[in-house]
Write an enzyme that holds these catalytic residues in place. Sequence first.
Site, PDB file in Angstrom:
ATOM      1  CG  ASN A   8      -2.220  -0.776   0.926  1.00  0.00           C
ATOM      2  OD1 ASN A   8      -2.747  -0.745  -0.179  1.00  0.00           O
ATOM      3  ND2 ASN A   8      -2.696  -1.506   1.920  1.00  0.00           N
ATOM      4  CG  ASN A   9       5.583   2.721  -0.357  1.00  0.00           C
ATOM      5  OD1 ASN A   9       5.519   3.605  -1.200  1.00  0.00           O
ATOM      6  ND2 ASN A   9       6.566   2.631   0.519  1.00  0.00           N
ATOM      7  CG  ASP A  68      11.721  -8.099   2.517  1.00  0.00           C
ATOM      8  OD1 ASP A  68      11.427  -6.948   2.932  1.00  0.00           O
ATOM      9  OD2 ASP A  68      12.180  -8.975   3.262  1.00  0.00           O
ATOM     10  CB  THR A  69      14.207  -3.494   0.046  1.00  0.00           C
ATOM     11  OG1 THR A  69      13.572  -3.534  -1.228  1.00  0.00           O
ATOM     12  CG2 THR A  69      15.490  -2.695  -0.059  1.00  0.00           C
ATOM     13  CE1 TYR A 151      19.624   1.759   8.398  1.00  0.00           C
ATOM     14  CE2 TYR A 151      17.916   0.738   7.053  1.00  0.00           C
ATOM     15  CZ  TYR A 151      18.616   0.822   8.245  1.00  0.00           C
ATOM     16  OH  TYR A 151      18.307  -0.030   9.277  1.00  0.00           O
TER      17      TYR A 151
END
Length: 194
Positions: A8-9, A68-69, A151
């Site tokens: 949902n990003n 996934d990151t 980051y």
Amino acid sequence: MKIVFATNNAHKLEEIRQILGNDFEVLSLADIGCHDDIPETGNTLEANALQKAQYIMEKYGYDCFADDTGLEVEALGGEPGIFSARYAGGEGHDSEANMRKLLAKLEHEDNRRARFRTVIALLRGGSLHTFEGIVEGVITREKSGAEGFGYDPIFRPDGYDQTFAELGADVKNKISHRARATEKLARFLHKGAS
């Protein structure tokens, strides 16, 4: 062709929709009525991405892909890796706390080599396909830049003299780990759609 991206990003959705173009109608979790907290209990990026995609396919019946990151720091044996979003602990994603912890752990370390790695798992027609994107770089000694998230203010990709947070979204979206994995996904899907 409809396909679900298990997120949902809004930023990720827009990026994926632009890359895939009009051949695919990319649906978000909200678009299919999924408001569940999808588990991510794998011990690799691949396992977490597959777990999310399987959850959607099994519960909603859609072809689906998920990503996934992780940030993998050489001197820390690949930390924070799958724990990148919650590196500092706690329930939420506290980017400031995560960066503080990472910089503290690297304070007396000369080897600043790191890489961002994204894995996309696609479940389509009962088959699994995975796509990986990597961008190599270094962890800076202090934060720099105001754009991006996570980051980005302390990661400087190879070949650039600025962090992801200084380079801005347009440049980052062309060279990032997620962009590289998404391009591979797009080539695969377009090949199958033609």
